[in-house]
Write a protein that holds these residues in place. Structure first.
Motif, PDB file in Angstrom:
ATOM      1  N   LEU A  76       3.404   5.789  -2.901  1.00 40.85           N
ATOM      2  CA  LEU A  76       4.658   6.539  -3.673  1.00 40.85           C
ATOM      3  C   LEU A  76       4.545   6.637  -4.941  1.00 40.85           C
ATOM      4  CD1 LEU A  76       7.343   4.983  -0.983  1.00 40.85           C
ATOM      5  CD2 LEU A  76       6.716   7.401  -1.154  1.00 40.85           C
ATOM      6  N   PHE A  77       4.131   5.436  -5.683  1.00 45.16           N
ATOM      7  CA  PHE A  77       4.062   5.483  -7.058  1.00 45.16           C
ATOM      8  C   PHE A  77       3.290   6.455  -7.586  1.00 45.16           C
ATOM      9  CE2 PHE A  77       2.416   3.811 -10.908  1.00 45.16           C
ATOM     10  CZ  PHE A  77       3.776   3.947 -11.707  1.00 45.16           C
ATOM     11  N   VAL A  78       2.102   6.434  -6.890  1.00 41.41           N
ATOM     12  CA  VAL A  78       1.116   7.535  -7.527  1.00 41.41           C
ATOM     13  C   VAL A  78       1.614   9.024  -6.955  1.00 41.41           C
ATOM     14  CG1 VAL A  78      -1.237   8.562  -7.147  1.00 41.41           C
ATOM     15  CG2 VAL A  78      -0.988   6.160  -7.157  1.00 41.41           C
ATOM     16  N   ALA A  79       2.239   9.477  -6.072  1.00 46.71           N
ATOM     17  CA  ALA A  79       3.069  10.615  -5.833  1.00 46.71           C
ATOM     18  C   ALA A  79       3.927  10.828  -6.816  1.00 46.71           C
ATOM     19  CB  ALA A  79       3.301  10.688  -4.349  1.00 46.71           C
ATOM     20  N   ALA A  80       4.773   9.940  -7.026  1.00 45.13           N
ATOM     21  CA  ALA A  80       5.881  10.014  -7.932  1.00 45.13           C
ATOM     22  C   ALA A  80       5.313  10.495  -9.421  1.00 45.13           C
ATOM     23  CB  ALA A  80       6.934   8.907  -8.173  1.00 45.13           C
ATOM     24  N   LEU A  81       4.391   9.484  -9.746  1.00 42.19           N
ATOM     25  CA  LEU A  81       3.734   9.843 -11.245  1.00 42.19           C
ATOM     26  C   LEU A  81       3.092  11.349 -11.032  1.00 42.19           C
ATOM     27  CD1 LEU A  81       2.916   8.888 -13.729  1.00 42.19           C
ATOM     28  CD2 LEU A  81       0.997   7.717 -12.735  1.00 42.19           C
ATOM     29  N   ALA A  99       0.761  -1.064   0.020  1.00 48.17           N
ATOM     30  CA  ALA A  99      -0.167   0.015   0.128  1.00 48.17           C
ATOM     31  C   ALA A  99       0.819   1.267   0.042  1.00 48.17           C
ATOM     32  CB  ALA A  99      -0.983   0.116   1.252  1.00 48.17           C
ATOM     33  N   ASN A 100       1.751   1.243   0.925  1.00 51.61           N
ATOM     34  CA  ASN A 100       2.682   2.375   0.751  1.00 51.61           C
ATOM     35  C   ASN A 100       3.505   2.433  -0.536  1.00 51.61           C
ATOM     36  OD1 ASN A 100       2.229   3.229   3.421  1.00 51.61           O
ATOM     37  ND2 ASN A 100       3.786   2.037   4.467  1.00 51.61           N
ATOM     38  N   ALA A 101       4.046   1.306  -1.188  1.00 49.30           N
ATOM     39  CA  ALA A 101       4.666   1.432  -2.355  1.00 49.30           C
ATOM     40  C   ALA A 101       3.759   2.218  -3.351  1.00 49.30           C
ATOM     41  CB  ALA A 101       4.881   0.195  -2.823  1.00 49.30           C
ATOM     42  N   ALA A 102       2.606   1.719  -3.430  1.00 50.05           N
ATOM     43  CA  ALA A 102       1.380   2.190  -4.235  1.00 50.05           C
ATOM     44  C   ALA A 102       1.260   3.677  -4.164  1.00 50.05           C
ATOM     45  CB  ALA A 102       0.189   1.560  -4.231  1.00 50.05           C
TER      46      ALA A 102
END
Length: 171
Positions: A19-24, A14-17
């Protein structure tokens, strides 16, 4: 131990997801801003603008074809050279007789016919006076955007009121 590993694995995913959305989102904003700054730094094509003017003759101030004034009667004339709108200027004239050396006060009234009350109602008024003998008096009322039937009345101190013929203002 397998339950604890699954819980850690699930929270980590969940945290990785997130972070991925924030980076995107950050990358999209950066690319968009970069494209905007590149587009605004480009030079605009130059164009030639040609201005033109035309000469318009100066017109004389509004003149009236004024009928001769008579004692005991009011003549009303429309001013020519006015605008094409509903604003119209008029000239009301009359002759006021007075004793030599005496002062005379008089008042003008522009009355408008009211179809609702079937009476003449005051639209404009003006007061004036003079000292001396007989004089031609003049008033220049203006009717602006109010079509209807009008008449001009002249009241001279201690005498009867003189009324003009009615006239119609139309737009």
């Amino acid at each position: 131990m397998t339950t604890r590993s699954a819980a850690v694995l699930a929270s980590g995913t969940a945290n990785a997801a997130k972070l991925f959305v924030a980076a995107l989102a950050f990358t999209s904003a950066y690319v968009g801003f970069s494209a905007y700054s590149n587009a605004s730094s480009a030079t605009e094509p130059t164009g030639t603008i040609t201005l033109s003017a035309r000469e318009v003759p100066i017109t004389a101030p509004a003149q009236a074809t004024v009928a001769p004034a008579k004692a005991g009667k009011i003549t009303v004339s429309v001013l020519t050279g006015g605008t094409a709108s509903c604003a119209k200027s008029y000239v009301a004239r009359s002759v006021v007789n007075a004793e030599p050396g005496q002062s005379v006060s008089y008042g003008w009234r522009l009355a408008r016919w009211s179809p609702a009350t079937k009476t003449w109602r005051t639209y404009l008024v003006d007061y004036d006076g003079f000292a001396g003998a007989t004089e031609t008096v003049e008033w220049r009322p203006q009717v602006s955007g109010n079509a209807g039937w009008y008449r001009v009345e002249l009241s001279i101190e201690d005498t009867k009121v003189v009324k003009s013929d009615r006239f119609q203002v139309s737009c």
